[in-house]
Design a protein around this motif. Structure first.
Motif, short mmCIF file in Angstrom:
data_model
loop_
_atom_site.label_atom_id
_atom_site.label_comp_id
_atom_site.label_asym_id
_atom_site.label_seq_id
_atom_site.Cartn_x
_atom_site.Cartn_y
_atom_site.Cartn_z
N UNK A 1 0.83 -1.21 0.00
CA UNK A 1 0.00 0.00 0.00
C UNK A 1 0.87 1.27 0.00
N UNK A 2 1.90 1.25 0.83
CA UNK A 2 2.81 2.41 0.90
C UNK A 2 3.58 2.58 -0.41
N UNK A 3 3.94 1.47 -1.04
CA UNK A 3 4.65 1.52 -2.33
C UNK A 3 3.77 2.16 -3.40
N UNK A 4 2.47 1.88 -3.33
CA UNK A 4 1.54 2.51 -4.27
C UNK A 4 1.54 4.03 -4.11
N UNK A 5 1.55 4.49 -2.85
CA UNK A 5 1.61 5.94 -2.62
C UNK A 5 2.92 6.53 -3.15
N UNK A 6 4.02 5.81 -2.92
CA UNK A 6 5.32 6.31 -3.37
C UNK A 6 5.40 6.37 -4.89
N UNK A 7 4.80 5.36 -5.55
CA UNK A 7 4.80 5.39 -7.02
C UNK A 7 4.02 6.59 -7.54
N UNK A 8 2.97 6.95 -6.86
CA UNK A 8 2.10 8.05 -7.32
C UNK A 8 2.65 9.42 -6.95
N UNK A 9 3.21 9.54 -5.74
CA UNK A 9 3.60 10.87 -5.25
C UNK A 9 5.10 11.07 -5.08
N UNK A 10 5.89 9.99 -5.20
CA UNK A 10 7.33 10.15 -5.09
C UNK A 10 7.89 9.67 -3.76
N UNK A 11 7.20 10.00 -2.68
CA UNK A 11 7.62 9.58 -1.33
C UNK A 11 6.44 9.73 -0.38
N UNK A 12 6.57 9.12 0.80
CA UNK A 12 5.50 9.23 1.81
C UNK A 12 5.34 10.70 2.21
N UNK A 13 6.49 11.39 2.37
CA UNK A 13 6.44 12.80 2.78
C UNK A 13 5.72 13.64 1.73
N UNK A 14 5.96 13.36 0.43
CA UNK A 14 5.28 14.12 -0.64
C UNK A 14 3.79 13.80 -0.67
N UNK A 15 3.43 12.56 -0.37
CA UNK A 15 2.01 12.18 -0.31
C UNK A 15 1.31 12.95 0.80
N UNK A 16 1.96 13.06 1.95
CA UNK A 16 1.38 13.79 3.08
C UNK A 16 1.26 15.28 2.76
N UNK A 17 2.25 15.81 2.04
CA UNK A 17 2.20 17.22 1.65
C UNK A 17 1.07 17.47 0.65
N UNK A 18 0.88 16.53 -0.28
CA UNK A 18 -0.20 16.63 -1.26
C UNK A 18 -1.56 16.59 -0.56
N UNK A 19 -1.69 15.71 0.43
CA UNK A 19 -2.93 15.62 1.21
C UNK A 19 -3.22 16.94 1.91
N UNK A 20 -2.17 17.54 2.48
CA UNK A 20 -2.33 18.82 3.16
C UNK A 20 -2.78 19.91 2.18
N UNK A 21 -2.19 19.88 0.97
CA UNK A 21 -2.55 20.86 -0.06
C UNK A 21 -4.02 20.71 -0.46
N UNK A 22 -4.47 19.48 -0.62
CA UNK A 22 -5.86 19.24 -1.00
C UNK A 22 -6.82 19.61 0.12
N UNK A 23 -6.41 19.42 1.36
CA UNK A 23 -7.25 19.83 2.50
C UNK A 23 -7.40 21.36 2.51
#
Length: 514
Positions: A277-299
């Motif tokens: 599951x985490x690998x899927x996020x990394x493939x889409x966003x680059x890293x876990x940290x970037x995924x969390x930043x993207x989530x914050x941006x969308x919020x």
């Protein structure tokens, strides 16, 4: 200004060098001597024309904008054109394209040969009018500053309202998308660094059985520990080092066993699923940290969409305030311009009359608000549009506008290059052109080719272009030599005493101009 110009191997020129001063610089000489070739090569040195010279080089005092051009200033900046198999251009030995060197030079040099309408653009004409109005009232400059500041804010608020209007049209879709993107990350609920921790656990699980088996086999060593101690005692050797080593080995084995025993409670399948599951996020966003930043941006976006009505109402209030303010400031600016316009027209026509041209008419009409206000100035020469007047009239009208502008110039305006500006003019008309150029030369370095004695006599520096056999040469003339050259222009190759007398009178009279 251009301080020095050097030319080598171009048509009839083998080599020539000009050391130049500020002010009005006149080039004269018989027809076919090479005056136009010389002017063309000066332009070519800064990318303003093309020529086949082996080398044409201008040393200038222009302070080049280093940030926008990426060119370092020297004490004297050198513009250079070299032609071997192909043309190459340089500034301070830095290679540039012709287009690039021309763009740099265009900020400092203008060639007034074609119908260039830039002097009649609204921004330039309003600038001249505002300078004249500002000379009578300091209110003009402050008013323009206030207007421009308000107008820029007005534009920004208008742009923001447009963005909101676009967003409103697709607000439902945008909200759904933002919520979907947030939920996708929220469902996995990753934490920073979690992926690395899980990969380490996976690594430990993969080697658990093998490591525990190895520890079990190696633990046999402890069954023989007492034999080693007895042997050391029989040898009268201290056994403390051996005891310490064996105790450290026990701790290592026990620690490893505890760690791997703790993994007994780990669900291997769950770990693998979580890693996937985490690998899927990394493939889409680059890293876990970037995924969390993207989530914050969308919020943040989602919160904005949900509060868009409040933001829109606030912007509408500010937009109406700015719209009223911009209109009031523009009207006040228009009023001051209207008061200054009659004197502007009068002085422009004074120059035009001196240049033996008909009166110009200038109209102010209202236009859409821009950074300069709501006014547009339009010039006609005796009721004829600028696009329809002759080239000679156009150039003299342009000189009048430049002269009007120069009255309030506080700095050097650069270099103006003119061809035969006084060609086909009467003596009086030529003198009128000469007087205007003399005034402009207080703010510009001016290069001009002339066949008329009036303009020639006004020069601050006078170069003769002549043929020595088939070779073109240049010579800066002394005062006596200038008398002879002006007399030649007046009477031809057979210089008369009357021509010399008139030449001296013109040169003396030029000292009293401006």
């Amino acid at each position: 200004m251009i301080e020095r110009f050097y030319l080598k191997d171009y048509l009839s020129f083998k080599e020539t060098e000009l050391n130049l001063q500020s002010g009005l610089i006149v080039f004269t000489g018989p027809s076919g001597s090479g005056k136009s070739i010389l002017m063309e090569s000066i332009l070519a040195s800064v990318g303003g024309s093309s020529c086949d010279a082996a080398l044409c080089e201008s040393c200038v005092t222009w302070d080049i904008d280093e940030e926008s051009t990426s060119i370092d200033n020297d004490d004297v900046n050198v513009f250079k054109h070299i032609k071997k198999e192909k043309s190459r251009y340089f500034i301070n030995n830095q290679s540039l394209s012709k287009k690039s060197i021309s763009a740099v030079a265009s900020n400092y040099l203008r060639h007034l040969s074609l119908k260039d309408f830039s002097d009649f653009e609204n921004e330039n004409l309003l600038g001249i009018l505002d300078k004249r109005a500002g000379a009578k009232s300091q209110k003009v400059a402050k008013l323009k500053e206030s207007y421009q500041k308000s107008f820029l804010e007005y534009q920004e608020v208008k742009k923001e309202l447009h963005v909101i209007a676009e967003e409103e049209r697709k607000i439902v879709e945008l909200k759904e998308f933002a919520a979907y993107e947030i939920k996708k990350i929220q469902d996995i609920n990753p934490t920073a660094g979690e992926d690395e921790e899980l990969l380490q656990i996976k690594k430990e699980l993969s080697k658990k059985e093998k490591v525990l088996s190895s520890i079990e086999s190696a633990s046999e060593i402890f069954n023989y520990e007492h034999l080693v101690s007895s042997a050391l005692e029989a040898l009268d050797e201290q056994s403390s080092f051996f005891d310490d080593a064996m105790n450290e080995l026990r701790e290592i084995f026990e620690s490893a066993q505890e760690k791997f025993c703790a993994l007994d409670e780990v669900d291997v399948e769950e770990v693998l699923n979580r890693i996937e599951a985490l690998s899927g996020l990394k493939r889409r966003y680059g890293s876990i940290e970037e995924a969390l930043e993207y989530k914050k941006q969308k919020e943040t976006e989602l919160a904005k969409y949900e509060n868009i009505e409040v933001a829109k109402n606030d912007l509408h209030v500010r937009y109406e305030e700015l719209s009223t303010l911009v209109q009031e400031l523009a009207n006040e600016l228009s009023s001051l311009r209207a008061k200054a316009l009659p004197a502007f027209i009068k002085d422009l026509n004074r120059y035009l009359n001196n240049l033996y041209l008909r009166d110009a008419k200038i109209h102010i009409r209202k236009t859409e608000y821009d950074i300069h206000g709501q006014d547009k100035l339009e010039i006609e020469l005796d009721g004829v549009e600028l696009s329809k007047i002759s080239t000679g009239e156009f150039n003299r009208l342009r000189l009048a506008v430049l002269a009007l502008k120069s009255e309030f110039m506080s700095s050097n305006g650069g270099v103006l290059m003119l061809d035969e500006i006084d060609a086909n003019l009467s003596g009086e008309e030529s003198m009128s052109v000469a007087k205007v150029l003399k005034q402009l030369s207080k703010h510009f370095q001016i290069f001009v080719i002339s066949h008329q004695p009036q303009l020639t006599s006004m020069g601050d520096q006078h170069f003769l272009v002549y043929k020595d056999g088939k070779i073109s040469k240049t010579k800066e003339l002394s005062m006596d030599e200038r008398v002879d050259e002006i007399a030649r222009i007046i009477s031809g190759e057979s210089i008369s005493n009357e021509a010399k007398k008139f030449a001296k009178e013109l040169l003396e009279a030029s000292k009293c101009v401006l």
